[in-house]
Design a protein around this motif. Sequence first.
Motif, PDB file in Angstrom:
ATOM      1  N   ARG A   1       0.776  -1.133   0.000  1.00  0.00           N
ATOM      2  CA  ARG A   1      -0.188   0.091   0.060  1.00  0.00           C
ATOM      3  C   ARG A   1       0.939   1.316   0.169  1.00  0.00           C
ATOM      4  NH1 ARG A   1      -3.014  -2.428   4.969  1.00  0.00           N
ATOM      5  NH2 ARG A   1      -4.691  -3.531   4.070  1.00  0.00           N
ATOM      6  N   TYR A   2       2.078   1.215   0.226  1.00  0.00           N
ATOM      7  CA  TYR A   2       3.077   2.225   0.321  1.00  0.00           C
ATOM      8  C   TYR A   2       4.310   1.974  -0.544  1.00  0.00           C
ATOM      9  CZ  TYR A   2       0.485   3.779   4.564  1.00  0.00           C
ATOM     10  OH  TYR A   2      -0.411   3.866   5.534  1.00  0.00           O
ATOM     11  N   ILE A   3       5.153   2.837  -0.742  1.00  0.00           N
ATOM     12  CA  ILE A   3       5.986   2.761  -1.872  1.00  0.00           C
ATOM     13  C   ILE A   3       7.383   2.234  -1.132  1.00  0.00           C
ATOM     14  CG2 ILE A   3       7.403   3.921  -3.590  1.00  0.00           C
ATOM     15  CD1 ILE A   3       4.974   5.516  -4.172  1.00  0.00           C
ATOM     16  N   PHE A   4       7.724   0.933  -0.875  1.00  0.00           N
ATOM     17  CA  PHE A   4       8.818   0.309  -0.201  1.00  0.00           C
ATOM     18  C   PHE A   4       9.472  -0.017  -1.310  1.00  0.00           C
ATOM     19  CE2 PHE A   4       6.173   0.378   3.414  1.00  0.00           C
ATOM     20  CZ  PHE A   4       6.960   0.597   4.601  1.00  0.00           C
ATOM     21  N   ARG A   5      11.063   0.129  -0.925  1.00  0.00           N
ATOM     22  CA  ARG A   5      12.020  -0.464  -1.813  1.00  0.00           C
ATOM     23  C   ARG A   5      13.357  -0.868  -1.087  1.00  0.00           C
ATOM     24  NH1 ARG A   5       8.354   0.024  -4.878  1.00  0.00           N
ATOM     25  NH2 ARG A   5       8.219   0.972  -7.072  1.00  0.00           N
ATOM     26  N   ASP A   6      14.100  -1.634  -1.731  1.00  0.00           N
ATOM     27  CA  ASP A   6      15.339  -2.101  -1.321  1.00  0.00           C
ATOM     28  C   ASP A   6      16.295  -0.680  -1.515  1.00  0.00           C
ATOM     29  OD1 ASP A   6      14.640  -4.549   0.024  1.00  0.00           O
ATOM     30  OD2 ASP A   6      14.981  -5.692  -1.867  1.00  0.00           O
ATOM     31  N   GLY A   7      17.223  -0.707  -0.676  1.00  0.00           N
ATOM     32  CA  GLY A   7      18.445   0.501  -0.936  1.00  0.00           C
ATOM     33  C   GLY A   7      19.205  -0.003  -2.038  1.00  0.00           C
ATOM     34  N   ARG A   8      20.061   0.914  -2.302  1.00  0.00           N
ATOM     35  CA  ARG A   8      21.327   0.850  -3.402  1.00  0.00           C
ATOM     36  C   ARG A   8      22.643   0.479  -2.837  1.00  0.00           C
ATOM     37  NH1 ARG A   8      19.828   4.722  -8.303  1.00  0.00           N
ATOM     38  NH2 ARG A   8      20.051   6.719  -6.713  1.00  0.00           N
ATOM     39  N   GLY A   9      23.346   0.119  -3.350  1.00  0.00           N
ATOM     40  CA  GLY A   9      24.957  -0.032  -2.766  1.00  0.00           C
ATOM     41  C   GLY A   9      25.039  -1.435  -1.718  1.00  0.00           C
ATOM     42  N   GLU A  10      26.081  -1.430  -1.485  1.00  0.00           N
ATOM     43  CA  GLU A  10      26.353  -2.440  -0.659  1.00  0.00           C
ATOM     44  C   GLU A  10      25.419  -2.624   0.466  1.00  0.00           C
ATOM     45  OE1 GLU A  10      30.059  -5.201   0.903  1.00  0.00           O
ATOM     46  OE2 GLU A  10      30.650  -3.565  -0.504  1.00  0.00           O
ATOM     47  N   GLY A  11      24.800  -3.811   0.785  1.00  0.00           N
ATOM     48  CA  GLY A  11      24.018  -3.877   1.997  1.00  0.00           C
ATOM     49  C   GLY A  11      22.748  -2.995   2.074  1.00  0.00           C
ATOM     50  N   GLY A  12      22.476  -2.064   0.650  1.00  0.00           N
ATOM     51  CA  GLY A  12      21.275  -1.475   0.654  1.00  0.00           C
ATOM     52  C   GLY A  12      21.274   0.097   1.307  1.00  0.00           C
ATOM     53  N   VAL A  13      22.656   0.313   1.658  1.00  0.00           N
ATOM     54  CA  VAL A  13      22.284   1.462   2.828  1.00  0.00           C
ATOM     55  C   VAL A  13      22.234   2.796   2.056  1.00  0.00           C
ATOM     56  CG1 VAL A  13      24.157   0.244   4.185  1.00  0.00           C
ATOM     57  CG2 VAL A  13      25.013   1.493   2.273  1.00  0.00           C
ATOM     58  N   LEU A  14      22.226   2.879   0.765  1.00  0.00           N
ATOM     59  CA  LEU A  14      21.838   4.079   0.062  1.00  0.00           C
ATOM     60  C   LEU A  14      20.258   4.057  -0.315  1.00  0.00           C
ATOM     61  CD1 LEU A  14      24.883   4.443  -2.134  1.00  0.00           C
ATOM     62  CD2 LEU A  14      24.389   5.512  -0.004  1.00  0.00           C
TER      63      LEU A  14
END
Length: 538
Positions: free
Chosen positions: A138-151
């Motif tokens: 229902r919201y806009i969730f995403r995984d992050g960028r960069g190693e470990g998704g920290v960005l």
Amino acid sequence: MTELVRTDRAEETTGRWWRDAVIYQVYVRSFADGNGDGIGDLPGVRSRLPYLAELGVDALWLTPFYTSPMADFGYDVADYRDVDPIFGSLADARALIDDAHRHGLRVIVDVVPNHTSDRHAWFRQAVEAGPGGPARGRYIFRDGRGEGGVLPPNDWESVFGGPAWSRLPDGQWYLHLFAPQQPDLNWENPEVHAEFESVLRFWLDLGVDGFRVDVAHGMVKAEGLPDVGHTGQVKMIGTGVVPFFDQDGVHEIHRAWRRLLDSYPGERIGVAEAWAPSPARLAAYIRPDEMHQAFNFHFLTTPWEAAGFRAVIEESLETAGLVGAPSTWVLSNHDVKRHVTRYGGGAAGLRRARAAALLMLALPGSAYVYQGEELGLPEVLDLPEEVLRDPQRLRDPEDGRDGCRVPIPWTGAGPHFGFGPPGTGEPWLPMPLSFGPLSVQAQSGDPLSTLSLYREALRIRRERRAFGDTPPVWLDAPGGTLAFTRGEGFACTVNLTGEPAEMPLPGRMLLASARPAVEDGVVRLAPDSAVWWERDGL
Ligand code: BGC
């Protein structure tokens, strides 16, 4: 013949009341405090309905009064179907709507569909559910960028400053175009559509006459959420082209809402708060099967200068006309510096604001009046640091919106200038002493006051619904001035310079923001002033 014309007009105005309505914006928190806790509320608004009816406006727009943790003062809604206890109860809302109608005033409420509060049940569920489930959809969730998704997932910036993404402890990021407490909804999810249609019905069933749609240009984001590619992306009431605003897909939502509005009797309306790069892009929001009106921020942001005003007026009328919609006009609201201050402040700022009001109210279409502008209130620029609350201030301390949200003064003396009943606590933002002489009470008996000017202008405008949609016809006018007629019987002249300006006498004076001198068929307009004229023939 005359009789026939009158009948037509009457039908036109009852059927399509919004085309030339004057709509008064009530920033509920700062309008009138009914229970003495220092915060304006719905019973407070209700107690002041006679004032609004006497002022002569056609409708009220109430800013959000729904259940909210108030991270953005109500634009972070936790429950769209209930009233925050700070503002009263659902019964108070019902009583206000009914009472307003008895006073001949229509009621427009805010709806906030781009984002909810982070305390909304849906967002709480999304946080608890963890990545991947339907609650996050229902919201806009995403995984992050960069190693470990920290960005953050992309480079989008929040309108209030900083990245438009925040990260949950489980590692996923969610989008918030405004404060982190305002997560953006995912309008690709049919559940979101269904929920908002139900919310609209809830308030329509309670009798509201329409909705001001918050961030109406924001619900749909560009496919794939592409980077913008630069910083400094967008400010409040911005006109930049970005992948998160003014996407073509938003119009489908507005069309669905229009069908819903039209299924109710009595011309219920939708007003888009849309920031679009041009009047032409803005006009798309008011096509016949979309919203009825959109705020004209291009008019609001025009500096005090004749050529600029003429250009924005012409362009606004032309583009709205192309889609058969009325234009709207607005000088101030709860998001921008009050126009007395924008136009230079002090005596000159007030002179210009009074003239701007007569200009605005002489134009075809619908006009918005922000509470306190009828009193000539300036922006409060010297609020002490410790009382400032606006989240936008975090982006830029100069850009805070607290100074236009200070409670309005009702009485010239007495604690907090009559904002609340005797014994009222400190108002949520302190009111400066300079507000006393600007109060409703202080201005009411003074025929030269700004309040009297608005009352008189609204009375004349009302009497002459004849203003209708008739476009302005520009008259020759000296540099720095504007002069136009509306139909046969009416003219408006505006001197936007700091010097007197002479022109041939356009008619018999009806109303002036500052008295002109008239001699031998020539009028000498006062600096920074506007005059309404009755012309021969009507
Ligand atoms: C409202 C603002 C609010 C923002 C986020 C707007 O455009 O007018 O006051 O901060 O939407 O909801």
